[in-house]
Design an enzyme around this catalytic site. Structure first.
Site, PDB file in Angstrom:
ATOM      1  N   MET A   1      17.621   1.016  23.746  1.00  0.00           N
ATOM      2  CA  MET A   1      17.275   0.090  25.143  1.00  0.00           C
ATOM      3  C   MET A   1      16.189   1.029  25.872  1.00  0.00           C
ATOM      4  O   MET A   1      16.238   0.731  27.018  1.00  0.00           O
ATOM      5  CB  MET A   1      18.828   0.026  25.654  1.00  0.00           C
ATOM      6  CG  MET A   1      19.727  -1.170  24.457  1.00  0.00           C
ATOM      7  SD  MET A   1      21.117  -1.682  25.419  1.00  0.00           S
ATOM      8  CE  MET A   1      20.769  -2.683  25.919  1.00  0.00           C
TER       9      MET A   1
ATOM     10  N   LYS B   1      18.185   4.249  34.453  1.00  0.00           N
ATOM     11  CA  LYS B   1      18.006   3.840  32.286  1.00  0.00           C
ATOM     12  C   LYS B   1      16.426   3.024  33.072  1.00  0.00           C
ATOM     13  O   LYS B   1      15.897   1.950  33.661  1.00  0.00           O
ATOM     14  CB  LYS B   1      18.779   2.944  32.383  1.00  0.00           C
ATOM     15  CG  LYS B   1      18.984   2.136  30.930  1.00  0.00           C
ATOM     16  CD  LYS B   1      19.865   1.360  30.212  1.00  0.00           C
ATOM     17  CE  LYS B   1      21.161   2.332  29.248  1.00  0.00           C
ATOM     18  NZ  LYS B   1      21.974   2.193  28.794  1.00  0.00           N
TER      19      LYS B   1
ATOM     20  N   ASP C   1      28.759  -6.108  23.754  1.00  0.00           N
ATOM     21  CA  ASP C   1      27.978  -4.767  22.923  1.00  0.00           C
ATOM     22  C   ASP C   1      28.998  -3.504  23.446  1.00  0.00           C
ATOM     23  O   ASP C   1      28.195  -2.298  23.363  1.00  0.00           O
ATOM     24  CB  ASP C   1      26.470  -4.686  23.090  1.00  0.00           C
ATOM     25  CG  ASP C   1      26.040  -3.294  22.450  1.00  0.00           C
ATOM     26  OD1 ASP C   1      26.298  -3.859  20.925  1.00  0.00           O
ATOM     27  OD2 ASP C   1      25.126  -2.618  22.516  1.00  0.00           O
TER      28      ASP C   1
END
Length: 655
Positions: free
Chosen positions: A22, A40, A141
């Site tokens: 990701m 991120k 997830d």
């Protein structure tokens, strides 16, 4: 991505702390607030970069990131900010100090974690899922790499909302050519694999996989390629965990196997049910019970690991005294809700495009203005402080919305600013609204909610609403005891105020019982000479006097006065209060000459420290004059009364 890059002119990337399908996770410095954060960086990949796709993607990202940023729970990683910079989508999150569960297993050479750790992780993750599922958000997830245990034992779930972006952004490598793209194969629920309807029970299945792995050292289905693992999830019953871990208690094995049921209807139906089952298993396994209440035995309440060392932070007003340890640790809201951080851009309601926040509404500027307002209040400039806080509130409502925790924190300060302006009824009404909003947004037992209610109890007392204050303090004390522990300083502070309320209501026998218990708890937790222990002893002595037990009251007051003088100093306000209590007890016992010496000692000290015209110094001189009257020394008493009257007139003229 080059090191030392500045994202959106604010976040300076320092070093990479993680990579995955990701994107990359960087340790970064928030230049506006001077703190370290995790950033991120998510970059779309693949052939689908036409303008229409990217427009939809950005809006989807903004919606999902905003939803993640709205999650405010101790067990969920805080999202501070999000946006796009030179084609890179980014999220700014709290920087966690700890290890994810996959790393913990690696550190342990893939051996299972100790049973108490497994139970603690299960309880904390279950509580976080209960909260998010109430918000109608499913993680999709959940896996060991997305669950972090911090240095203080808090367990946090990461990447809420991000998994749902995986398919559109193109992060998740496809497992096969069948279109399966969401989740990680070792932790996917059967309904995810079969493209059936996915709800909150899918997260419970994934949690079962995680617990199986940390309890046994391996996931429930780990052999073969990715497709074989998926088929096992869909069709093969897992081996009982005790096959690999005989010392795992049976009730926990049963819970894990029920979480791994193929049919969602056969699993615990929600995380709340899971929490109850875990609590029952824990109490049944340890055999611990709490003391009998009314002849019945109730299960013991274990203090969660995330509460270790927790305090509610400093009060908004100076009206409620708190232990020094509490005042020093005001970081609770920061760690749960992101502190003063906000989002520098908000979506336009009409176009969905970002609009810049006016400079005055920048979150860092608003935080600085709020701190300035609090400083003004501490200087006694209450009207200026109120004006500053009102402006900050308007800005935070525009940028963050009316129910954001930071907005509610500002409303809390504003409410109790009204009390400092003498507007007690307005304070009472506003603080009740804030308490209700914090309860709705953060939860009824969140420390910020309890802090507002705690301070609201003080205002109730000022308004003479002592029955209401008593009920409020009792509820706050009970909630803090359940969450923080019976001997936690915040719990004890609420119990102290309970004793005050009982005394004000004339229920001195009940107050005496509260103070005796409080003295024992304070002594146990903080020591016999701690100022808070001595304050509880002072309350005990006062209520002994109210019950007419003056010999006992005198003994208690003398001991407390001597201890306070030794610990705090002869002229400390608390020492002088105890010295006056000694004088009161001596007077009731008819020992007026001894009482006079104590009254005069208090008056001299207050006059020396505070000034002759201070209200407390004047009250002490009045005590002294009345004592002189009791001794028949009327001329001296009259002269002292005249002096006090003249000083009061001077004070009034200056005002």
């Amino acid at each position: 991505m080059a090191e030392d890059r500045l994202i959106q002119g604010r976040y300076r990337l320092l070093d990479i702390i993680g990579r995955g399908g990701m994107g990359e996770v960087w340790r970064a410095r928030d230049e506006s607030l001077g703190r370290q954060v995790a950033v991120k960086c998510l970059k779309p990949v693949g052939p689908r970069h036409e303008a229409g796709f990217l427009t939809v993607l950005r809006e989807r990202f903004r919606r999902e990131a905003r939803a993640a940023a709205g999650l405010q729970h101790r067990g969920i990683t805080v999202v501070h900010d999000f946006g796009e910079d030179e084609g890179t989508l980014f999220l700014v999150m709290e920087l966690l100090s700890g290890r994810n569960l996959s790393q913990l297993l690696d550190d342990n050479r893939r051996r299972p974690l100790p049973v108490p750790d497994v139970v603690d992780i299960a309880e904390q993750v279950g509580a976080a899922l209960a909260y998010t599922h109430e918000q109608a958000i499913v993680h999709r997830d959940l896996k060991p790499a997305n669950i972090v245990r911090t240095a203080d034992g808090t367990v946090k779930i990461c990447d809420f909302g991000i998994a749902r972006l995986g398919h559109d952004i193109g992060f998740t490598a496809r497992l096969t050519g069948t279109g399966v793209a969401m989740g990680s194969p070792h932790y996917m629920s059967p309904e995810q694999i079969g493209a059936d309807t996915v709800d909150h029970r899918s997260d419970l299945y994934s949690l079962g996989c995680v617990l199986y792995e940390i309890a046994t050292g391996a996931p429930p289905f780990g052999s073969g390629d990715a497709w074989a693992v998926l088929v096992d999830h869909r069709d093969t019953p897992p081996e009982p965990p005790r096959t690999h871990r005989p010392d795992l208690p049976g009730p926990y094995e049963r819970i894990i196997l029920d979480l791994l049921a193929k049919d969602p209807d056969d699993r615990p139906q929600d995380a709340d049910e899971l929490g109850k089952r875990l609590a029952d298993a824990r109490d049944g396994h340890t055999g611990r019970t709490a003391p009998a209440v009314g002849g019945a035995t109730v299960p013991a309440q274990r203090q969660p690991s995330w509460t270790r060392g927790m305090t509610t932070g400093s009060p908004a007003a100076g009206t409620v005294r708190r232990p020094a340890a509490d005042r020093a640790a005001a970081v609770l809201t920061d760690s749960w809700t992101g502190g003063g951080a906000g989002r520098p851009h908000e979506a336009s309601p009409a176009a969905g495009s970002a609009r810049p926040v006016p400079p005055g509404d920048d979150p860092a500027a608003l935080t600085a203005r709020l701190e300035a307002g609090i400083a003004l209040s501490r200087l006694g400039r209450h009207f200026e402080a109120y004006q500053v806080c009102a402006g900050v509130l308007a800005g935070r409502e525009r940028v963050l919305g009316p129910d954001h925790p930071d907005t509610l924190g500002c409303r809390h300060h504003l409410a109790f600013g009204l009390a400092r302006l003498g507007r007690l009824e307005d304070c009472y009404a506003t603080a009740r609204e804030v308490a209700g909003a914090r309860s709705r947004v953060l939860g009824a037992r969140h420390p910020d909610t309890l802090l507002t209610r705690y301070e609201l109890g003080f205002v109730m007392g000022q308004l003479g609403k002592w029955e209401e204050a008593l009920g409020t303090y009792r509820e706050v004390a009970a909630a803090r005891a359940e969450t923080l522990g019976h001997d936690h300083p915040d719990t004890l502070a609420a119990r102290y105020e309970t004793g005050i309320s009982l005394g004000r209501l004339g229920r001195s026998a009940d107050a005496l019982a509260v103070y005796r218990d409080l003295v024992a708890a304070r002594t146990r937790a903080q020591g016999a000479d701690d100022p808070e222990t001595l304050r509880a002893r002072h309350g005990l002595g006062v209520n002994l006097g109210r019950l007419g037990r003056w010999e006992e009251a005198l003994d208690e007051a003398c001991e407390v006065a001597a201890a306070r003088e030794r610990v705090l100093g002869a002229d400390h306000p608390d020492t002088l209060v105890s010295r006056r209590e000694v004088a009161v007890a001596l007077g009731w016992l008819g020992r007026w000459a001894d009482a006079l010496g104590n009254y005069r000692r208090v008056a001299d000290a207050r006059e020396r420290v505070l000034g002759a015209g201070d209200l407390e110094a004047l009250a002490s001189r009045t005590d002294e004059a009345q004592c002189l009257e009791q001794l028949g020394r009327t001329d001296e008493a009259a002269a002292l009364h005249r002096r006090v009257a003249a000083l009061r007139q001077e004070r009034a003229a200056r005002r």
